[in-house]
Design a protein around this motif. Structure first.
Motif, PDB file in Angstrom:
ATOM      1  N   PHE A 218      -2.456  -3.114  23.644  1.00 50.37           N
ATOM      2  CA  PHE A 218      -2.016  -1.776  24.068  1.00 50.37           C
ATOM      3  C   PHE A 218      -0.550  -1.767  24.529  1.00 50.37           C
ATOM      4  O   PHE A 218      -0.205  -1.119  25.503  1.00 50.37           O
ATOM      5  N   SER A 219       0.297  -2.496  23.865  1.00 46.87           N
ATOM      6  CA  SER A 219       1.722  -2.441  24.151  1.00 46.87           C
ATOM      7  C   SER A 219       2.482  -2.584  22.843  1.00 46.87           C
ATOM      8  O   SER A 219       1.978  -3.160  21.880  1.00 46.87           O
ATOM      9  N   LEU A 220       3.698  -2.035  22.827  1.00 51.07           N
ATOM     10  CA  LEU A 220       4.522  -2.133  21.634  1.00 51.07           C
ATOM     11  C   LEU A 220       4.920  -3.585  21.413  1.00 51.07           C
ATOM     12  O   LEU A 220       5.362  -4.270  22.331  1.00 51.07           O
ATOM     13  N   ARG A 221       4.752  -4.053  20.192  1.00 50.48           N
ATOM     14  CA  ARG A 221       5.164  -5.408  19.844  1.00 50.48           C
ATOM     15  C   ARG A 221       6.434  -5.337  19.010  1.00 50.48           C
ATOM     16  O   ARG A 221       6.517  -4.543  18.073  1.00 50.48           O
ATOM     17  N   CYS A 222       7.398  -6.170  19.362  1.00 57.36           N
ATOM     18  CA  CYS A 222       8.684  -6.212  18.671  1.00 57.36           C
ATOM     19  C   CYS A 222       8.897  -7.616  18.129  1.00 57.36           C
ATOM     20  O   CYS A 222       8.679  -8.600  18.844  1.00 57.36           O
ATOM     21  N   GLY A 223       9.326  -7.714  16.879  1.00 58.41           N
ATOM     22  CA  GLY A 223       9.505  -9.032  16.290  1.00 58.41           C
ATOM     23  C   GLY A 223      10.665  -9.086  15.332  1.00 58.41           C
ATOM     24  O   GLY A 223      11.274  -8.067  14.981  1.00 58.41           O
ATOM     25  N   GLY A 224      10.969 -10.309  14.913  1.00 60.32           N
ATOM     26  CA  GLY A 224      12.067 -10.506  13.983  1.00 60.32           C
ATOM     27  C   GLY A 224      11.781 -11.648  13.024  1.00 60.32           C
ATOM     28  O   GLY A 224      11.186 -12.665  13.393  1.00 60.32           O
ATOM     29  N   TRP A 225      12.191 -11.448  11.761  1.00 56.78           N
ATOM     30  CA  TRP A 225      12.091 -12.472  10.727  1.00 56.78           C
ATOM     31  C   TRP A 225      13.387 -13.286  10.713  1.00 56.78           C
ATOM     32  O   TRP A 225      14.483 -12.727  10.757  1.00 56.78           O
ATOM     33  N   PHE A 226      13.259 -14.604  10.637  1.00 57.67           N
ATOM     34  CA  PHE A 226      14.433 -15.454  10.482  1.00 57.67           C
ATOM     35  C   PHE A 226      14.057 -16.667   9.641  1.00 57.67           C
ATOM     36  O   PHE A 226      12.884 -16.990   9.473  1.00 57.67           O
ATOM     37  N   TYR A 227      15.076 -17.334   9.110  1.00 56.41           N
ATOM     38  CA  TYR A 227      14.848 -18.438   8.173  1.00 56.41           C
ATOM     39  C   TYR A 227      15.542 -19.688   8.683  1.00 56.41           C
ATOM     40  O   TYR A 227      16.708 -19.650   9.085  1.00 56.41           O
ATOM     41  N   ILE A 228      14.820 -20.799   8.660  1.00 54.12           N
ATOM     42  CA  ILE A 228      15.375 -22.097   9.007  1.00 54.12           C
ATOM     43  C   ILE A 228      15.662 -22.847   7.708  1.00 54.12           C
ATOM     44  O   ILE A 228      14.768 -23.026   6.880  1.00 54.12           O
ATOM     45  N   GLY A 229      16.896 -23.294   7.548  1.00 52.47           N
ATOM     46  CA  GLY A 229      17.277 -23.986   6.322  1.00 52.47           C
ATOM     47  C   GLY A 229      18.176 -23.123   5.464  1.00 52.47           C
ATOM     48  O   GLY A 229      18.818 -22.180   5.938  1.00 52.47           O
ATOM     49  N   ASP A 230      18.208 -23.451   4.185  1.00 49.58           N
ATOM     50  CA  ASP A 230      19.045 -22.721   3.231  1.00 49.58           C
ATOM     51  C   ASP A 230      18.353 -21.432   2.829  1.00 49.58           C
ATOM     52  O   ASP A 230      17.411 -21.434   2.037  1.00 49.58           O
ATOM     53  N   ILE A 231      18.832 -20.316   3.354  1.00 47.25           N
ATOM     54  CA  ILE A 231      18.169 -19.039   3.111  1.00 47.25           C
ATOM     55  C   ILE A 231      18.306 -18.589   1.669  1.00 47.25           C
ATOM     56  O   ILE A 231      17.529 -17.752   1.186  1.00 47.25           O
ATOM     57  N   GLN A 232      19.253 -19.141   0.934  1.00 47.63           N
ATOM     58  CA  GLN A 232      19.424 -18.764  -0.462  1.00 47.63           C
ATOM     59  C   GLN A 232      18.230 -19.191  -1.311  1.00 47.63           C
ATOM     60  O   GLN A 232      17.988 -18.637  -2.385  1.00 47.63           O
ATOM     61  N   SER A 233      17.470 -20.186  -0.850  1.00 47.31           N
ATOM     62  CA  SER A 233      16.303 -20.650  -1.605  1.00 47.31           C
ATOM     63  C   SER A 233      15.029 -19.905  -1.230  1.00 47.31           C
ATOM     64  O   SER A 233      13.969 -20.153  -1.814  1.00 47.31           O
ATOM     65  N   ALA A 234      15.096 -18.989  -0.262  1.00 45.98           N
ATOM     66  CA  ALA A 234      13.904 -18.266   0.188  1.00 45.98           C
ATOM     67  C   ALA A 234      13.376 -17.353  -0.898  1.00 45.98           C
ATOM     68  O   ALA A 234      14.109 -16.545  -1.458  1.00 45.98           O
ATOM     69  N   GLY A 235      12.090 -17.491  -1.208  1.00 43.96           N
ATOM     70  CA  GLY A 235      11.462 -16.640  -2.213  1.00 43.96           C
ATOM     71  C   GLY A 235      11.926 -16.920  -3.615  1.00 43.96           C
ATOM     72  O   GLY A 235      11.758 -16.086  -4.504  1.00 43.96           O
ATOM     73  N   ALA A 236      12.511 -18.118  -3.851  1.00 41.33           N
ATOM     74  CA  ALA A 236      13.043 -18.429  -5.178  1.00 41.33           C
ATOM     75  C   ALA A 236      11.930 -18.573  -6.183  1.00 41.33           C
ATOM     76  O   ALA A 236      10.812 -18.936  -5.861  1.00 41.33           O
ATOM     77  N   ALA A 237      12.232 -18.263  -7.443  1.00 44.51           N
ATOM     78  CA  ALA A 237      11.237 -18.361  -8.510  1.00 44.51           C
ATOM     79  C   ALA A 237      10.810 -19.804  -8.689  1.00 44.51           C
ATOM     80  O   ALA A 237      11.604 -20.728  -8.600  1.00 44.51           O
ATOM     81  N   GLY A 238       9.534 -19.975  -8.947  1.00 43.36           N
ATOM     82  CA  GLY A 238       9.012 -21.300  -9.243  1.00 43.36           C
ATOM     83  C   GLY A 238       8.765 -22.153  -8.023  1.00 43.36           C
ATOM     84  O   GLY A 238       8.433 -23.328  -8.139  1.00 43.36           O
ATOM     85  N   GLN A 239       8.920 -21.607  -6.805  1.00 43.28           N
ATOM     86  CA  GLN A 239       8.688 -22.381  -5.602  1.00 43.28           C
ATOM     87  C   GLN A 239       7.204 -22.649  -5.461  1.00 43.28           C
ATOM     88  O   GLN A 239       6.376 -21.755  -5.507  1.00 43.28           O
ATOM     89  N   ASP A 240       6.844 -23.904  -5.292  1.00 44.77           N
ATOM     90  CA  ASP A 240       5.452 -24.298  -5.163  1.00 44.77           C
ATOM     91  C   ASP A 240       5.126 -24.484  -3.693  1.00 44.77           C
ATOM     92  O   ASP A 240       5.740 -25.296  -3.007  1.00 44.77           O
TER      93      ASP A 240
END
Length: 470
Positions: free
Chosen positions: A58-80
């Motif tokens: 019963f309270s507002l939740r606030c959050g944030g997305w962040f990346y550790i490492g090389d963010i250019q590889s985040a969500g890259a095609a073919g990532q297993d």
């Protein structure tokens, strides 16, 4: 107890000023902070979602997305995912070992905000927190990252926290990687807008339990949304607009379609799925568009799981409603449908992470939406000719077996009892019939009706004349 040795630098997030007894969540883990809690160390490479709430419910939740490492590889095609989690678990994560984030508690908005570094004072403040990292670690003020946690309170002895089962930790991390491997900076910026950039140039995308898409917002005449802003210019963003992919399940045909084409597109939503894929594809590569849809499925589910965001739940259901009502697209986009089934199985596996079960999967009606969708999709896949859609058939078989064992769901249409005897509390037995099953089979009241439009000589039907004169 002998003094601790100097810590080896590891990716860390410092949370100065966080009040005790604050609800803190990171990825699939939640806990309540103590007075000696100052941050989290040993963050593995990849996406993380850190959020807070003033109370556990019963309270507002606030959050944030962040990346550790090389963010250019985040969500890259073919990532297993399995390969990635093995590399990250064993420590070969490729992340900068000295990477330290500083998110300071802001009392005005009751949320953590990064130190932006717009002034020399802010830059010096960030440097002081980082310089004090060793002292905080030696005092036991840093919680070592866990995918799961035992009942031991955060801030307790490190030796007790080390008793967590290693296999469970690896499984939890593997699940998190599988739940986020299609999320990319482009996807987060599309949905959440431009990120905040801290003093070190590291981005953070913010979202709250109050964020909503315009179509899901309650429109109250005379009221306008007001965005609370703190003294340092940081927006609380309770009314942040979520820019989801447009899904209109009431109109799934192309512009200008009439007659048979329109009817078929309403029954088989493959055109609408293909149109969405093409809209978000890059350079004509439809696989990038498919990854965007998978990434949005991941994002919306996790925001329901962590923030209990209503608008994200509605979009998650809309996307599934579109995907699992396709027919022609199943063999054409075989790998996409296989990935959706694998992702959904993993998501359902984590539903009980929320106390009480977020979707009430074991209830009588909580899973009705999903069961109906999946039952129709199974019938569609079963009707594919031999040799077509083998990977989808195999993955659906694995999925069907798992939900049967886990939730006792029955996806075979013939296995549903439509008529039977029901015994009431007083012992009386009555015969019951389930009429809802007629809708999919187009029987009963849902059966097609043949209307006589004339006697073949061009004269109008008497029934039509009578209706016109009413």
């Amino acid at each position: 107890m002998p003094p601790r040795s100097s810590p080896l630098p590891t990716p860390t997030i410092l949370l100065p000023g966080l009040p005790p007894k604050t609800l803190v969540g990171i990825d699939l883990l939640t806990f309540t902070s103590t007075a000696n809690f100052h941050g989290i160390r040993d963050l593995p490479e990849g996406w993380h979602f850190l959020y807070t709430g003033t109370t556990e419910s019963f309270s507002l939740r606030c959050g944030g997305w962040f990346y550790i490492g090389d963010i250019q590889s985040a969500g890259a095609a073919g990532q297993d995912a399995s390969t990635a989690v093995t590399r990250r678990t064993l420590g070969g994560n490729g992340a900068d070992a000295t990477e330290v984030r500083v998110w300071k508690w802001n009392q005005d908005v009751e949320a953590l905000v990064p130190i932006i570094g717009n002034s020399s004072e802010e830059k010096q403040e960030a440097m002081r927190y980082k310089a004090n990292l060793s002292a905080i670690w030696q005092s036991g003020g840093l919680f070592r990252y866990r995918s799961r946690i035992s009942s031991t309170a955060v801030g307790g002895r490190e030796e007790d926290r080390d008793l967590d089962d290693v296999d469970n930790q690896k499984e939890g991390r593997s699940d998190w990687v599988g739940l986020t491997d299609k999320i990319s900076p482009q996807l987060l910026s599309r949905i959440l807008g431009d990120p905040d950039v801290d003093v070190d140039g590291k981005p953070r995308w913010t979202v709250t339990s109050g964020s909503t898409a315009l179509r899901d917002a309650d429109q109250i005449p005379g009221l306008t949304s007001q965005e609370a802003t703190s003294a340092d210019g940081t927006a609380a963003e309770q009314e942040k607009d979520l820019r989801f992919l447009p899904v209109d399940l009431k109109r799934t045909w192309r512009e200008g379609a009439v007659g048979r084409e329109r009817t078929e597109a309403a029954q088989d939503r493959s055109w609408a799925l293909g149109d969405m894929v093409r809209r978000v594809s890059q350079d004509g590569d439809e696989q990038t568009g498919e990854r965007q849809i998978l990434g949005e499925l991941q994002f919306t589910f996790l925001m329901v799981l962590t923030l209990m965001n209503y608008s994200c739940l509605e979009q998650w259901k809309r996307l599934l409603g579109l995907i699992f009502t396709c027919r022609a697209a199943v063999p054409d986009r075989e790998s996409f449908f296989t990935d959706v089934l694998r992702l959904l199985r993993l998501q359902l596996k984590r539903c009980d992470d929320v106390e009480g079960g977020l979707f009430d999967m074991d209830g009588d009606n909580g899973a009705e939406f999903l069961v109906k969708l999946l039952t129709g999709f199974k019938r569609t896949v079963d009707e594919l000719r031999d040799g077509v859609g083998f990977a989808v058939k195999f993955e659906l078989g694995v999925f069907e077996k798992w939900v049967k064992e886990e939730f006792n769901w029955e996806l075979k249409k013939d296995a549903i009892v439509r008529r039977g005897m029901l015994e009431l509390e007083d012992g009386e037995q009555v015969e019951m019939e389930m009429n809802d099953a007629d809708e999919d089979d187009e029987t009963g009241e849902y059966a097609p009706v043949i209307v006589d439009l004339g006697g073949g000589d061009g004269s109008p039907s008497p029934e039509l004349d009578m209706k016109d004169n009413e």
